[in-house]
Design a protein around this motif. Structure first.
Motif, PDB file in Angstrom:
ATOM      1  N   CYS A 126       0.829  -1.207   0.000  1.00 43.05           N
ATOM      2  CA  CYS A 126       0.000   0.000   0.000  1.00 43.05           C
ATOM      3  C   CYS A 126       0.867   1.263   0.000  1.00 43.05           C
ATOM      4  O   CYS A 126       1.778   1.394   0.813  1.00 43.05           O
ATOM      5  CB  CYS A 126      -0.901  -0.003   1.220  1.00 43.05           C
ATOM      6  SG  CYS A 126      -1.944   1.455   1.322  1.00 43.05           S
TER       7      CYS A 126
ATOM      8  N   HIS B 187       0.030   3.511   3.502  1.00 44.15           N
ATOM      9  CA  HIS B 187       0.475   3.220   4.868  1.00 44.15           C
ATOM     10  C   HIS B 187       1.663   2.260   4.787  1.00 44.15           C
ATOM     11  O   HIS B 187       1.864   1.606   3.767  1.00 44.15           O
ATOM     12  CB  HIS B 187      -0.678   2.668   5.717  1.00 44.15           C
ATOM     13  CG  HIS B 187      -0.935   1.189   5.561  1.00 44.15           C
ATOM     14  ND1 HIS B 187      -1.659   0.661   4.511  1.00 44.15           N
ATOM     15  CD2 HIS B 187      -0.533   0.143   6.320  1.00 44.15           C
ATOM     16  CE1 HIS B 187      -1.713  -0.655   4.650  1.00 44.15           C
ATOM     17  NE2 HIS B 187      -1.038  -1.005   5.727  1.00 44.15           N
TER      18      HIS B 187
ATOM     19  N   CYS C 158      -7.553  -0.935   0.191  1.00 47.80           N
ATOM     20  CA  CYS C 158      -6.496  -1.444   1.063  1.00 47.80           C
ATOM     21  C   CYS C 158      -7.125  -2.042   2.313  1.00 47.80           C
ATOM     22  O   CYS C 158      -7.854  -1.362   3.023  1.00 47.80           O
ATOM     23  CB  CYS C 158      -5.518  -0.339   1.449  1.00 47.80           C
ATOM     24  SG  CYS C 158      -4.308  -0.915   2.654  1.00 47.80           S
TER      25      CYS C 158
ATOM     26  N   CYS D   6      -5.319  -0.115   5.636  1.00 48.60           N
ATOM     27  CA  CYS D   6      -5.679   1.212   6.126  1.00 48.60           C
ATOM     28  C   CYS D   6      -7.074   1.640   5.680  1.00 48.60           C
ATOM     29  O   CYS D   6      -7.559   2.693   6.084  1.00 48.60           O
ATOM     30  CB  CYS D   6      -4.641   2.243   5.681  1.00 48.60           C
ATOM     31  SG  CYS D   6      -4.561   2.486   3.899  1.00 48.60           S
TER      32      CYS D   6
HETATM   33 ZN   LIG Z   1      -3.112   0.935   3.079  1.00 46.31          ZN
END
Ligand SMILES: [Zn+2]
Length: 670
Positions: free
Chosen positions: A41, A44, A62, A65
């Protein structure tokens, strides 16, 4: 241009843009299923991929997050730009010409024009300062830069220049090309409000293409006498294009804010000069601060800019970490020594925007300033913010008295490389410091050390990480008291309600997932021939959407479910929607839908849908049974009512044995 035609453009663009390819420019994607791809990702920090892209439905999600959206959202977030800019960028990537720019108001058009013109002013100003550095009066500045170990190449790369002592040279150079009103907005000039001057007219609304520049020439009212320059004048700007109206008929008294200073341009992450920092060469105290920065302008907002990010971003991405130093000079030295992934915070504490901007490139960071120094509060805020933004932080502490610039010049780049390698994890660093502050000999000082560390731990968003830290701390501080351990753990885990969302998602049953997928398949079937061919072999008669819709609506089975609001928006849309991801009304529902659709592995069959309906019936029956049971316990219930309830209870229990016949059980309930 009407909004409809620009909506059309966006739609066409969205259809042409393959989200897998666009995301692939930023994230290394691997095929992870029949129709989805996954990778690390970009929003994050993570070590195992939880970021997925759905190829057929053209969205990302995702699981770590919770970020999700379509191709525009992705580009907007990853580039940290506005929606119109994301549209433009994607159009560029696809080679699709943009329709003519449209502005919603003359004021908006005017602002855009001003911003473009201010960028031009800064291009010209940077060139002017560079030119001055090469001229005889730039000798002191060149000497200074040489003393800092900067060669021609680095001076050129950072476009370092010199602002001459006279306040009028820059003005006179720029006034040939730009209206004075614009120069006043540039942040490069100061002026004294003349007592006689009328209040300035409000800026015109941008449609004026008046090419006339103010003919008024003010001489001499500035701090220094105006020297006529000897240097060759720039060609008169015929084309310029950026002339805004110089309407003021007042004699101008503007003069350069930056005088006798070494000029460091500040660029946005696209490499466009948007402001300057000037380092004084004067020893006179009246010359102002050692470092002088441009004020905020229409193109410069200091909370959004990181010094050198334009040069560093590729290296940060490649090396997968950045080096954060405090000052511009430190930054340039570290860069010149070959560490290209360095950026500077310019002395002020980090902002959330800066952290997010940097996080786009990597969430690993080595912070190279001493958190113990006098300016420690800004430093501590910076580190706290990076923790909150889930950066993996290491702290590089150089020997006392050394900043990165001095360290590299005295000890060389290999020593600096070794220091980088030996940088310490932020929390290890904090624990060491707590131990130094409160030597852990007795339990009282252990409590103090723990209390010192707690606020730092509580900034960490992830509960799991906080838990681990609590354990690590109790081990490293040698806390054997179970009570203290418990307290530490408790304080570390009760930070905030960050986990609420995750549990809301966990509450969704498998049955709900199946039905949500079934409802979402309505649009999938409609989306055209390509997809139905992928579903060859599926029963022609079987329409999961219709089946789910019928069952849910006729029996109101969605009532009281965790996914109720999402199911309701899908039901309300029927089979008429083009983009199922656009349906959910709340952000949470959209995430939930994205999470569910990303896991479409198992094929929908009449049996799975029917099984899901039965499961929901069971849930419904159980809940009703609980209600009935509670109702029968009420005192003073009329006998008839009690009997009716008892009968329903029997019916519900029977229905629960065979939820396939569940309709009988729900019939009495309106
Ligand atoms: Zn993420």
């Amino acid at each position: 241009m009407t909004s409809t035609s620009s909506d059309n453009f966006k739609e066409t663009l969205k259809q042409q843009a393959d989200i897998v390819r666009i995301v692939g420019d930023y994230v290394k994607l691997k095929k992870a299923g029949a129709q989805n791809f996954s990778g690390l990702c970009p929003f994050h920090a993570e070590k195992t991929p939880s970021f997925s892209v759905h190829a057929t439905r053209q969205f990302f999600h995702c699981f770590g997050c919770g970020q999700s959206g379509d191709v525009f959202t992705f580009v907007q977030k990853v580039e940290n730009i506005t929606f119109p800019e994301a549209v433009r960028l994607i159009a560029q990537k696809l080679g699709v010409p943009m329709p003519k720019m449209s502005f919603s108001s003359p004021a908006e058009a005017h602002d855009a024009q001003v911003r473009m013109a201010l960028l031009d002013v800064h291009v010209r100003a940077a060139a002017f300062f560079q030119e001055c550095l090469r001229r005889p009066e730039g000798a002191n500045a060149r000497e200074y830069l040489k003393g800092r170990g900067l060669d021609e190449e680095m001076i050129g790369r950072f476009r370092i220049g010199y602002a001459p002592d006279s306040g009028f040279l820059l003005r006179d150079a720029l006034r040939r090309e730009f209206a004075e009103e614009l120069l006043r907005e540039s942040g490069l000039f100061s002026w004294k409000e003349a007592a006689s001057s009328e209040p300035r007219a409000p800026s015109n609304q941008g449609q004026g293409a008046d090419q006339s520049l103010s003919g008024a020439h003010a001489e001499g009212s500035g701090p220094k006498s105006a020297q006529r320059t000897t240097h060759s004048s720039q060609p008169a700007p015929e084309e310029g294009g950026s002339q805004l109206v110089a309407r003021s008929s007042q004699p101008s008294a503007i003069y350069s804010k930056f005088r006798n200073r070494v000029m460091f341009p500040i660029c946005n992450d696209q490499g466009k000069v948007i402001a300057f920092t000037g380092r004084t060469l004067s020893t006179d105290e009246k010359a102002g601060p050692k470092y002088l920065n441009s004020p905020e302008t229409a193109i410069y907002s200091k909370s959004r800019v990181l010094f050198n990010l334009d040069n560093a971003k590729e290296a940060i991405r490649k090396l997968e970490y950045s080096i954060l130093v405090e000052g511009q000079m430190d930054c340039i030295s570290v860069y010149a020594a070959g560490f290209h992934n360095v950026i500077a915070s310019s002395g002020t504490a980090f902002t959330e925007l800066q952290a997010k901007l940097l996080g786009r490139f990597s969430k690993n960071i080595v912070v190279n300033f001493d958190p113990d120094t006098a300016g420690a509060r800004a430093t501590e805020r910076t580190l706290g913010l990076l923790v909150e933004e889930e950066f993996n932080i290491r702290v590089l502490t150089l020997e006392t008295g050394f900043d990165p610039d001095l360290f590299i010049r005295r000890k060389g780049k290999d020593a600096y490389r070794a220091a980088l390698r030996n940088s310490q994890k932020y929390f290890d660093y904090l624990i060491d410091r707590a131990r130094a502050l409160f030597p852990v000999r007795n339990s009282e000082s252990k409590v103090k050390a723990v209390n010192h560390l707690l606020p730092h731990i509580q900034r960490v968003p992830s509960r799991i990480v906080r838990d681990e830290l609590a354990l690590e701390i109790s081990q490293k501080l040698g806390i054997d008291s179970a009570v203290l351990r418990q307290e530490l753990k408790h304080a570390a885990t009760t930070r905030s309600a960050t986990e609420v969302k995750a549990t809301a998602e966990e509450q969704i049953t498998g049955a709900e997932r199946v039905l949500i997928r079934a409802l979402a398949s309505a649009t999938e079937m409609q989306a055209g021939g390509t997809r139905s061919s992928a579903r060859e072999g599926a029963d022609e008669e079987f329409d999961p959407a219709r089946q789910a819709q019928f069952a849910l609506q006729s029996e109101h089975l969605y009532e009281g479910l965790a996914s109720q609001s999402l199911l309701e928006s899908l039901l309300a849309a029927g089979t008429e929607t083009a983009d199922v991801m656009a349906l959910p009304k709340s952000e949470d529902d959209r995430r939930l839908l994205a999470a569910i659709l990303m896991h479409e592995e198992e094929e929908l069959t009449p049996e799975t849908v029917e099984g899901a309906v039965r499961a929901l019936r069971r849930i419904y029956l159980r809940r009703r049974l609980e209600e009935v049971q509670l109702a029968t316990q009420r005192s003073g219930l009329p006998l008839e009512e009690r009997q009716a309830l008892l009968q329903e209870k029997v019916r519900l229990k029977r229905a629960l044995m065979d939820p396939g016949l569940g309709e009988a059980g729900t019939g009495t309930h309106g």
